[in-house]
Design an enzyme around this catalytic site. Structure first.
Site, PDB file in Angstrom:
ATOM      1  N   ASP A 347      -5.274  -3.103   2.037  1.00  0.00           N
ATOM      2  CA  ASP A 347      -5.937  -3.024   0.741  1.00  0.00           C
ATOM      3  C   ASP A 347      -7.079  -2.005   0.794  1.00  0.00           C
ATOM      4  O   ASP A 347      -7.858  -1.975   1.757  1.00  0.00           O
ATOM      5  CB  ASP A 347      -6.484  -4.408   0.387  1.00  0.00           C
ATOM      6  CG  ASP A 347      -7.233  -4.423  -0.927  1.00  0.00           C
ATOM      7  OD1 ASP A 347      -6.599  -4.192  -1.966  1.00  0.00           O
ATOM      8  OD2 ASP A 347      -8.458  -4.663  -0.903  1.00  0.00           O
ATOM      9  N   GLU A 383      -2.834   1.280   0.944  1.00  0.00           N
ATOM     10  CA  GLU A 383      -3.190   1.497  -0.455  1.00  0.00           C
ATOM     11  C   GLU A 383      -4.194   2.647  -0.412  1.00  0.00           C
ATOM     12  O   GLU A 383      -5.364   2.443  -0.083  1.00  0.00           O
ATOM     13  CB  GLU A 383      -3.825   0.254  -1.070  1.00  0.00           C
ATOM     14  CG  GLU A 383      -4.122   0.443  -2.551  1.00  0.00           C
ATOM     15  CD  GLU A 383      -4.862  -0.735  -3.169  1.00  0.00           C
ATOM     16  OE1 GLU A 383      -4.633  -1.001  -4.360  1.00  0.00           O
ATOM     17  OE2 GLU A 383      -5.674  -1.370  -2.470  1.00  0.00           O
TER      18      GLU A 383
END
Length: 701
Positions: A347, A383
């Site tokens: 993330d 990401e």
């Protein structure tokens, strides 16, 4: 009272050796660290850790074993102006805890400062232990029964992004006591659903132990942090997803992985190493803040009371600190070696590359990953952005990484909603985004292609809503993005108009067909294949409810079968999952008189090859793509050439029907319909009729 022996500084955390447990925790600012043990009634005993080596405070306790609940208290200076926030009245979770019991209760005592004063410089000395979860000593032994990772090659991977709880929370074939748990996801009904669909990997939203935000808990009615992007313990599986109490979550997670592996499914974890649940300077004291605030977090360089935040959560972990890097690497290795997971999706990964202030491909974090013999061999997905300056880094990660391709998402959404999508860019995305990845020595599998993900509309809502409808989140519909790149097909929300319904049905299939027939690695948002809706909510992070859970009572069976057949088509034909980019760096290529050995060719609806002027035509919405199954450059594992059928892929994103002529140099082949996103059958002669917004795939065997 048992004695505390000196023990060892490594490994960090609680390590049981069958006769006792070694405890070790890092703090460079502590003047004393107490190990706190709790009995079943919550009674606490404190034991000063007797030794400190390299700022690791440690001790060994004979007779202390699995199931023991514990925490730490750290004495030292409390001086927020210098970034130091020690407070021995606060019980702290072990950053290396491998299991956690309970959850935070939002009593004022979990705050390190006096909430009544509103000033974080005024220390709060109330005892937080009764309101804090506890770390648990675990027995790491487990019968893996010969478990082996499927090790699916990247180019053959089809990822299914899902949520441990949401997938089975209402599943009628999962026993009620197991719904929403690791054991529920391992139930035959759930596993057979995944294998029947044909995906090869499940990517689970965060399962590290996380915290439900105070703000959500205090709403009326209260909400919860459903997505889980609020980690506090990076080695512990989230206890709320376990059907067993205490340390049982560890073995339940392992059993889930073992079951999924036996079915040929890989397990990828969405991990959040960029921040923690402690938030900004007004947040609670749960672990890192009380252990060594300035070491674990990036502080504001001009005001050490405040935090440097590129994540939008209030804090950012300090990637310049060796002990933070050690924690992350130890966590990753633990999940691979002890828990047998097959990869990670990071993330806000751009934050991990901010060794100083800018995103740096040569940062220490990337170097550690590259040289690690364990982590470098599993699937690594970034990401590739964060909220800081210069944070959008799609295409800029090192060679061992794949990336969520945000350019793919945006181009495909814009193309099918008929909005300023250049055919040239769409063609780049269809062919694996060589413009982003080839120059770094990567292959098409570096591109994780997706149209929808947990963050935003699911696919059914992408074609039903122009605007977000997030009123249920309690923020006055201010949360969530306004840049949905969606199109409601003429009516906002549900519609009983059969023409609108037919168009939405076709648009959903257009998106799915584009995704599964593109080079790269497709990622399907769980539930899109069954028509799952969030009723227009594009930020369901706090919706632990029917807004987010799968609706097993209303599965669109026809859509599920279409998706299943589409995935099977992709997996059966290597021309859709090439290991190498198509020849040439440009999608334009040279004029083709005879296809011969060329691997790809692009055509207009009139059957003529695309020229430079055609690629630059802003209004062009249609395209024909020839994929030559006889021109795949790869060899199989035994060194034999790979051959496949050839395909002619027709896209019409225009709102009017079009006739596609079969190009003269392809007309000698016998073409049949392999895929059709409309309900009406398609006839093939020297031309193929496509209605508005329609995809047809032809096959020449």
């Amino acid at each position: 009272m048992p004695d505390v022996w000196p023990g060892d500084p490594y490994p960090l955390g609680a390590t049981w050796d069958v006769v006792g447990t070694n405890f070790s925790v890092f703090s460079s600012v502590a003047t004393r660290v107490d190990l706190c043990l709790f009995d079943a009634a919550g009674n606490e005993r404190r034991y000063p850790l007797p030794e400190v080596d390299g700022y690791c405070w440690h001790g060994y306790m004979y007779g202390v074993g699995p199931g023991t609940r514990y925490g730490f208290r750290v004495d030292g200076a409390y001086d927020p102006e210098r970034g130091v926030r020690c407070n021995p009245n606060k019980l702290l979770l072990d950053p290396y805890a491998k299991a956690v019991d309970g959850e935070v209760q939002w009593h004022p005592s979990v705050s390190p400062y006096d909430l009544g004063s509103g000033d974080d410089r005024v220390r709060n000395d109330d005892d937080s232990a009764p309101y804090m979860p506890k770390s648990i000593v675990v027995d790491r032994r487990f019968d893996w029964a010969g478990d082996r990772s499927p090790r699916t090659p990247w180019h053959k991977t089809v990822i299914y992004e899902t949520h441990v709880k949401g997938m089975t929370a209402t599943h009628p074939a999962v026993p009620p006591e197991l719904r929403g748990t690791y054991a529920g996801l391992a139930q035959p009904a759930a596993v057979e659903y995944l294998t029947g669909l044909g995906v090869t990997a499940v990517e689970l939203l965060p399962i590290h132990q996380f915290i439900h935000d105070r703000r959500l808990a205090e709403l009326v009615p209260p909400l919860r942090n459903y997505w889980g992007y609020n980690s506090i313990c990076f080695l512990a599986p989230h206890n709320d997803y376990s059907s067993q109490p205490g340390e049982g979550a560890v073995n339940e997670f392992k059993a889930m992985v073992r079951t999924l592996h036996a079915a040929g499914l890989e397990v990828i974890l969405d991990v959040v190493y960029n921040h923690t649940a402690e938030g900004d300077h007004t947040g609670p004291m749960l672990s890192f803040r009380g252990l060594d605030n300035a070491r674990y977090y990036r502080l504001n360089p001009t005001n050490s009371r405040l935090y440097w935040d590129t994540t939008g959560t209030g804090n950012t972990l300090n990637m310049r600190e060796p002990h933070v890097l050690q924690l992350i690497m130890d966590s990753l290795r633990y999940w691979v070696l002890d828990m047998h997971v097959d990869g990670f999706r990071f993330d806000l990964a751009a934050t991990l590359a901010r060794q100083f202030f800018e995103v740096d491909r040569l940062s220490t974090f990337f170097n550690l990953i590259q040289q690690d013999p364990v982590i470098s061999q599993v699937k690594l997905i970034a990401e590739p952005w964060d909220l800081g300056q210069g944070g959008y880094q799609v295409g800029n990660f090192p060679p061992v990484w794949s990336e969520w391709n945000g350019y793919y998402r945006d181009a495909v959404r814009d193309y099918w909603r008929e909005h300023q999508a250049r055919l040239g860019e769409v063609a780049e995305r269809l062919t694996g985004s060589s413009d982003l990845y080839e120059f770094t020595g990567r292959r098409p599998s570096a591109s994780i292609n997706f149209v929808t993900a947990h963050d935003g509309f699911p696919l059914a809502d992408m074609v039903s809503y122009n605007d977000k409808h997030n009123q249920a989140n309690g923020e006055g519909n201010r949360d969530g993005t306004d840049d949905n790149r969606s199109w409601n097909c003429g009516v906002e929300g549900p519609s009983d108009d059969p023409l609108i319904q037919a168009l939405r049905r076709r648009q959903v299939r257009n998106f799915l067909a584009t995704l599964m027939l593109s080079q790269g690695v497709p990622m399907l948002l769980g539930g899109d294949e069954m028509g799952r809706t969030q009723r227009g909510n594009n930020n369901a992070y706090c919706q632990d409810s029917h807004i987010s859970w799968y609706d097993w009572a209303h599965v669109d069976l026809e859509l599920w079968e279409f998706t299943r057949d589409l995935i099977a088509l992709r997996r059966a034909h290597p021309v859709f999952s090439r290991r190498r980019f198509f020849q040439g760096r440009s999608v334009r290529g040279q004029p083709v008189e005879t296809v011969g050995g060329k691997d790809i060719a692009w055509y207009k609806p009139d059957g003529k090859e695309m020229g430079d002027a055609d690629w630059g035509t802003g209004y062009a919405r249609s395209l024909g793509v020839f994929l030559n199954g006889d021109a795949i450059p790869d060899l199989d594992r035994h060194g034999q050439p790979i051959r496949d059928d050839s395909f002619y892929l027709l896209f019409n994103a225009w709102n009017q029907p079009l006739d596609f002529m079969i190009p003269a140099n392809l007309s000698a082949r016998t073409w049949q319909v392999a895929l059709n996103t409309d309900a009406a059958p398609v006839k093939v002669s020297d031309r193929v009729h496509l209605i508005g917004r329609h995809v047809v795939l032809l096959i020449a065997r």
